[in-house]
Design an enzyme around this catalytic site. Structure first.
Site, PDB file in Angstrom:
ATOM      1  N   ASP A  46       0.930  -1.095  -0.138  1.00  0.00           N
ATOM      2  CA  ASP A  46      -0.038   0.015  -0.143  1.00  0.00           C
ATOM      3  C   ASP A  46       0.892   1.452   0.167  1.00  0.00           C
ATOM      4  OD1 ASP A  46       0.629   0.051   2.697  1.00  0.00           O
ATOM      5  OD2 ASP A  46      -1.080   0.076   3.273  1.00  0.00           O
ATOM      6  N   SER A  47       2.185   1.038   0.031  1.00  0.00           N
ATOM      7  CA  SER A  47       3.127   2.378  -0.202  1.00  0.00           C
ATOM      8  C   SER A  47       2.862   2.733  -1.484  1.00  0.00           C
ATOM      9  CB  SER A  47       4.515   1.742  -0.015  1.00  0.00           C
ATOM     10  OG  SER A  47       4.794   0.544  -0.812  1.00  0.00           O
ATOM     11  N   ASP A  85      -0.896  -6.528  -0.062  1.00  0.00           N
ATOM     12  CA  ASP A  85      -0.925  -5.765   1.070  1.00  0.00           C
ATOM     13  C   ASP A  85      -2.266  -5.373   1.503  1.00  0.00           C
ATOM     14  OD1 ASP A  85       0.427  -4.822   3.124  1.00  0.00           O
ATOM     15  OD2 ASP A  85       1.361  -3.107   2.330  1.00  0.00           O
ATOM     16  N   LYS A 115      -0.659  -9.714   3.237  1.00  0.00           N
ATOM     17  CA  LYS A 115       0.146  -9.163   4.342  1.00  0.00           C
ATOM     18  C   LYS A 115      -0.392  -8.382   5.034  1.00  0.00           C
ATOM     19  CE  LYS A 115       3.498  -5.702   4.002  1.00  0.00           C
ATOM     20  NZ  LYS A 115       2.872  -4.778   4.937  1.00  0.00           N
ATOM     21  N   GLU A 117      -0.681  -5.567   8.738  1.00  0.00           N
ATOM     22  CA  GLU A 117       0.038  -4.949   9.807  1.00  0.00           C
ATOM     23  C   GLU A 117      -0.523  -5.187  11.179  1.00  0.00           C
ATOM     24  OE1 GLU A 117       0.581  -0.862   9.086  1.00  0.00           O
ATOM     25  OE2 GLU A 117       1.244  -1.014   7.040  1.00  0.00           O
ATOM     26  N   GLU A 184       9.593  -4.430  10.191  1.00  0.00           N
ATOM     27  CA  GLU A 184      10.171  -3.019   9.752  1.00  0.00           C
ATOM     28  C   GLU A 184      10.777  -2.048  10.743  1.00  0.00           C
ATOM     29  OE1 GLU A 184       7.238  -1.106   7.284  1.00  0.00           O
ATOM     30  OE2 GLU A 184       8.247   1.042   7.301  1.00  0.00           O
TER      31      GLU A 184
HETATM   32  O1  KIV Z   1       3.328  -0.835   1.823  1.00  0.00           O
HETATM   33  C1  KIV Z   1       4.509  -1.357   1.887  1.00  0.00           C
HETATM   34  O2  KIV Z   1       5.192  -1.406   0.835  1.00  0.00           O
HETATM   35  C2  KIV Z   1       4.745  -2.005   3.022  1.00  0.00           C
HETATM   36  C3  KIV Z   1       6.381  -1.922   3.163  1.00  0.00           C
HETATM   37  C4  KIV Z   1       6.755  -0.606   3.740  1.00  0.00           C
HETATM   38  C5  KIV Z   1       6.762  -2.957   4.216  1.00  0.00           C
HETATM   39  O3  KIV Z   1       4.234  -2.405   3.559  1.00  0.00           O
END
Ligand code: KIV
Length: 285
Positions: A46-47, A85, A115, A117, A184
């Protein structure tokens, strides 16, 4: 092109001390480059909210955006393990929502895993997603979606108390059944301990050299993201300079009339030229 690695391959790599390579990608061409380079794993992170859409953080990102980008990445890298993500509020508010959204990554985008968090506080969501038969990567330490609560984008686990919380989260996630864990921005001492303590592969983004593999955000690695560069980033190239230079040259050549040249043109078929000359005469003012 190597055989696509799956979760049991990553487990074996940990056991054999072989490092896992992991990068983010948000689009088809980048995914192709990652596959061509022999990357083991791709995160559709989600970056992308910051790196692609220019948001100030990751929280505005929604599920549909993630699915569109994950589909493109899947098409570009059919032989790489792709992780989707879970964006902010796609799993925090209810277990049902978490399972449904995790399922979208697998069903609609063809991802291999998801993934999310958080540690103990999202354990019910993690268990429910696992019960649905989906491979889960945990993500603890600096968790950007909750950076407000963490006091900003700050390294975690630098005190004994905070390291203990991280370790307890890691253990709880492994006990819940996750197949991989991402750490992280935590000290290498904590990264090393967690990597050795857990049986599952532990990946690092800013968690030091002792983890089972490394993740970097593609836009940082190639020097595309301009807003800021975290300490844990190694910039392998300055693509921003290359692209800006190319754009400047293009502008200069268009303004000077040196682009396009004859070699960039599609001429009429030779036998059509007399007819065209006649046609043009009819339009003479
Ligand atoms: O969204 C992403 O790229 C991430 C990384 C910062 C680990 O979650």
């Amino acid at each position: 092109m190597g055989k696509k690695k799956m979760i049991h391959d990553f487990q074996k790599m940990k056991e054999n001390g072989e490092k896992i390579t992991y990068i983010t990608a948000y689009d088809y061409p980048t995914a192709q480059f990652a596959e061509a380079a022999g990357m083991d794993m791709i995160l559709v992170g989600d970056s992308l909210g910051m790196c692609v859409y220019g948001y100030p953080g990751t929280t505005p990102v929604v599920m549909d955006q993630m699915i569109f980008h994950a589909e493109a990445v899947r098409r570009g890298a059919p032989n790489v393990f792709v992780v989707g993500d879970m964006p902010f509020m796609s799993y925090q508010s209810s277990i049902e929502k978490a399972v449904e959204n995790a399922g979208r990554f697998i069903k609609e985008a063809g991802c291999d895993a998801i993934k999310l968090e958080g540690g103990r506080r999202i354990i019910s969501q993690v268990k429910a997603i696992l019960d649905a038969g989906i491979v889960v990567m945990g993500h603890i330490g600096l968790t950007p979606q909750s950076s407000g609560q963490l006091g900003g984008h700050k390294a975690q686990g630098r005190t004994v108390e905070s390291a203990k919380a991280l370790i307890d989260d890691a253990i709880a996630l492994e006990e819940a059944g996750i197949q991989m864990l991402l750490l992280e921005a935590v000290p290498p001492e904590v990264g090393k301990f967690v990597t050795e303590y857990l049986s599952i592969p532990v990946l690092s983004i800013g968690a030091g050299m002792y983890c089972d593999g490394q993740l970097l955000i593609v836009s940082d690695l190639i020097g595309q993201f301009q807003a800021f560069t975290p300490k844990f980033v190694k910039q392998y190239y300055n693509i921003a300079e290359v692209i800006t230079h190319a754009f400047k040259s293009y502008c200069e050549e268009v303004r000077a009339g040196t682009f396009p040249q004859d070699k960039h043109c599609y001429h009429m078929f030779e036998d059509q030229l007399p007819g065209f000359a006649e046609l043009v005469k009819k339009y003479k003012k």
